[in-house]
Design an enzyme around this catalytic site. Sequence first.
Site, PDB file in Angstrom:
ATOM      1  N   ASN A 103       0.791  -1.206   0.029  1.00 57.12           N
ATOM      2  CA  ASN A 103      -0.120   0.008   0.001  1.00 57.12           C
ATOM      3  C   ASN A 103       1.021   1.164  -0.127  1.00 57.12           C
ATOM      4  O   ASN A 103       1.007   1.800  -0.971  1.00 57.12           O
ATOM      5  CB  ASN A 103      -0.884  -0.214   1.354  1.00 57.12           C
ATOM      6  CG  ASN A 103      -1.902   1.226   1.462  1.00 57.12           C
ATOM      7  OD1 ASN A 103      -1.366   2.211   1.768  1.00 57.12           O
ATOM      8  ND2 ASN A 103      -3.059   1.090   0.923  1.00 57.12           N
ATOM      9  N   ILE A 129      -5.301   0.091  -2.501  1.00 60.33           N
ATOM     10  CA  ILE A 129      -5.275   1.550  -2.738  1.00 60.33           C
ATOM     11  C   ILE A 129      -6.606   1.835  -1.776  1.00 60.33           C
ATOM     12  O   ILE A 129      -7.640   1.510  -2.122  1.00 60.33           O
ATOM     13  CB  ILE A 129      -5.849   1.745  -4.063  1.00 60.33           C
ATOM     14  CG1 ILE A 129      -4.545   1.347  -5.059  1.00 60.33           C
ATOM     15  CG2 ILE A 129      -6.301   3.024  -4.331  1.00 60.33           C
ATOM     16  CD1 ILE A 129      -4.912   1.602  -6.472  1.00 60.33           C
ATOM     17  N   ASP A 130      -6.057   2.790  -0.833  1.00 63.82           N
ATOM     18  CA  ASP A 130      -7.323   3.283   0.263  1.00 63.82           C
ATOM     19  C   ASP A 130      -7.701   4.517  -0.240  1.00 63.82           C
ATOM     20  O   ASP A 130      -6.832   5.430  -0.507  1.00 63.82           O
ATOM     21  CB  ASP A 130      -6.546   3.312   1.595  1.00 63.82           C
ATOM     22  CG  ASP A 130      -6.142   2.001   2.178  1.00 63.82           C
ATOM     23  OD1 ASP A 130      -6.755   0.699   1.747  1.00 63.82           O
ATOM     24  OD2 ASP A 130      -5.207   1.827   2.978  1.00 63.82           O
ATOM     25  N   VAL A 131      -9.084   4.694  -0.245  1.00 61.39           N
ATOM     26  CA  VAL A 131      -9.577   5.611  -0.788  1.00 61.39           C
ATOM     27  C   VAL A 131     -10.522   6.431   0.029  1.00 61.39           C
ATOM     28  O   VAL A 131     -11.297   5.833   0.673  1.00 61.39           O
ATOM     29  CB  VAL A 131     -10.398   5.246  -2.149  1.00 61.39           C
ATOM     30  CG1 VAL A 131     -11.176   6.676  -2.723  1.00 61.39           C
ATOM     31  CG2 VAL A 131      -9.440   4.856  -3.000  1.00 61.39           C
ATOM     32  N   TYR A 142      -5.304   7.613   0.048  1.00 60.98           N
ATOM     33  CA  TYR A 142      -4.430   7.836   1.291  1.00 60.98           C
ATOM     34  C   TYR A 142      -3.623   6.760   1.458  1.00 60.98           C
ATOM     35  O   TYR A 142      -3.933   5.545   0.957  1.00 60.98           O
ATOM     36  CB  TYR A 142      -5.340   7.661   2.335  1.00 60.98           C
ATOM     37  CG  TYR A 142      -6.241   9.025   2.565  1.00 60.98           C
ATOM     38  CD1 TYR A 142      -7.162   9.459   1.240  1.00 60.98           C
ATOM     39  CD2 TYR A 142      -5.934   9.554   3.652  1.00 60.98           C
ATOM     40  CE1 TYR A 142      -7.876  10.783   1.822  1.00 60.98           C
ATOM     41  CE2 TYR A 142      -6.385  10.792   4.069  1.00 60.98           C
ATOM     42  CZ  TYR A 142      -7.442  11.389   2.759  1.00 60.98           C
ATOM     43  OH  TYR A 142      -8.030  12.739   3.114  1.00 60.98           O
TER      44      TYR A 142
END
Lengths: 254, 374
Positions: A103, A129-131, A142
Site C-alpha cells: 500500500n 489502494i485506500d480511498v 491515502y
Amino acid sequence: MLRKRIIPCLLLKEEGLVKTVKFKQEKYIGDPINALKIFNEKEVDELVFLDISATERKEEPHYDLLSEIASECFMPLAYGGGIHKIEQISKILSLGFEKVVINTAAVDNPDLIKEAAQVFGSSTIVVSIDVKKNLFGKYQVYTKRGTYNTKLDPVKHAANVENLGAGEVMLNSIDRDGTMSGYDIALIAKVSNHVSIPIIASGGAGNLQHFYEALTLGKASAAAAGSFFVFHGKNRAVLINYPSEADFSQSQIF
Amino acid sequence: MIPYQVCNRCVMDTSEPEISFDENGNCNHCTAYLSNEHNLALQSDTSKKEDLNKLVERIKSSSRNSKYDCIIGVSGGVDSTYVAYLVKELGLNPLAVHLDNGWNSELAVSNIQKTLDNLGIDLYTYVIDWHEFRDIQLSFLKASVRDAEIPTDHAIISVLYQVAAKENLKYILSGANSATEGIYPVTWTYGIADLKYIKGIHSIFGSKKLKTFPSTSLSMKDYYILLKQIKTVPILDYIDFNKEKAMQIIQNELGWRYYGGKHYESIYTRFFQGYIMPVKFKIDKRRAHLSTLICSGQITKAEALEELKKEIYPAELYESDREFVLKKLKLSETDFAEIMKLPIKSYKDYPNSKNYFEFRKKVVPYLRKISLMH
Ligand SMILES: [Zn+2]
C-alpha cells in the site's frame, strides 16, 4: 467464466486480530490462529491478512506469526503491512504466502512494484489502494493506514500500478470500512472500467446482496470483507462465519 | 490400594477416590442422585409443567422494562442450543451471550450462528484477550491440577452476570441440568467460584497481567445475587430433558450438527477431557455423564458400558488437536511431556477459599432472607 472470489480480510494488530470502522475504533476480535482454523474448515476461497500496525511500527513483519499462519492454512494467503523491500517479499513468499499486499510503498517507491513484479511475477503482487472522498466528493488515495492524503486520483494510481506490473488492485473505501452499509459501487466501477487487472472490492460489505453488487455493477473480480465475516447481528457480536456455497449461489454470486 | 470396583447400578468406579459402595454394591453417587427429593429430573411431568409456566410468568413480569426477557449462554453444544430453542418456544425473548476464549471450533461457531439466525435471537460476545487467557491456561497446566477448565467456566458465569446486570435482567437461564449431568463427583473438579484459587495459581505460574479475564469476586457475586436479584435457573430441569430427543429436534429444526463428545465443541475442552484427564489424572468424565443418563432412565447400563468401550478420542482428531493445542499454547513436545509427568496436585496445595465457602454456605441463606425483607 472464472468463479468470483469472496475473501475474508483480517486485520492484525501485533499478535491479535482487530476490526476497525473507517480505519478507526479498533475492536479486539481474538486470536488469528483460531480464526484461521475456522476459516480453513469453512473452505474459504482465499484469505488476506493485513498488519495495520506494521508501517507505523517501522519494524519487520511478525515473521514468526506469519509462519504459524501459513502452516495452519490450506487456502491461498496474502499478507500486507509494512512491506517496502524486495527481501521482505521474498521472505513472506517463502513462508508459504501466495501474495503480498503493498500500500504505502506503492506510492512512496513505485519502483518496488516494478521490481517485485519482475522478480516474483505479477500474480503475487497486489497493490491495495485506500480511498477517501473529500468534502467536494472527490476520491483521493491515502497511505499510512489512512493517515496520509497523497491527493492522488485512484483511477490514475490504479492505472499506474498496473503499468508497473501489479497483478491485482485491492480497492478499499475508507469511508465504508466497517460500516456494513454496502460497497462504494461508483468508486469500484470507475476504477475497474479503467484498468484491466482484477479489482478486489473492499470496504462496506454487510450482506450477500452487497457482494453481488460489487461483482456485477462494480465489475470487481473479487470482493473482500472484514466485519461481515467476523460479526453477527446488530450488536456486532464477534462470531466467525462464512456463507455456504448454497447461500452464495442463491444470491447469484457464483 | 483399593481393589477396582464398579457400581452395580451406574458406571461410576474406583477411579473416583472417595467413592463408596453399599451392601448391594450401589455407589454413593447414584444413591444420592436417586434419593434427592429436590432432583427435578425425577419429578412428575405435570408438576414440572406447572412450575415451568409459573417460571415463565415470573420471567416475563421481571423484564417489562427491558429489551430482552432473560440471558442465555450459548456455546454451540447440545444443552445450550436446546435452551435457546426451548426459551423461544416458551415465548421469551432472550439475549444470547457467548464467551470466546480462543478455542471455538468451526462446528461451535456455525452451530451458534444457525441457532441464532433460525430463532431470531440477538448475540453478545465477550472475547478474552488470547495472550492473557493462554497465560492462565498454561498456569493451570503447570500447577498440575485437574481444574484446567475452571478459568473458562468462571469466565462464562462472570460474563453472564455482567451482561444480566448491564441489561437489567433478573434471569439467567442455564443449560446445566440434572437429567444428563446431575452426577458429578466433587473430587474431580474444584474452584469454579473460587477467584482466590484462580488468581493464586495464575500469580504463581503466570507472567501476564490480567486485564480482560472476566471474574467475579465473592462481593461481586453478592452484589449480583442479593442486590441485583439475578437468579440462575437450570431451565432444562423443568422439562423432561432427553438428550437424544433434544439432539433430534435441534438437528431438524435448526440445522445443528453433532461434534462427538460432551462439550467437545471447544478444542481445548476435548483435548483436556479426551486426553489430559484420562491419561494424566486417570479420570474418564464420560462415566459421570453416562451414570446420570442411566439414573434418569435415558439409557441402560449395558448401553453405557458399550459407550465406554468406544475410544474416548478418535485417533485422527486427537492427532490434529494435539498439534494445534501445543501450537496455540506455544508448548514444545518436550514441555508438554514434562507437564504430563508433573506430580498431581490439588487445590489444597494452592491458595483457595474453600474454608470460607463452607462458612458462607451456612450464612448466605440468612443474608438472603434479610435482603428480601427490605
Ligand atoms: Zn452408582
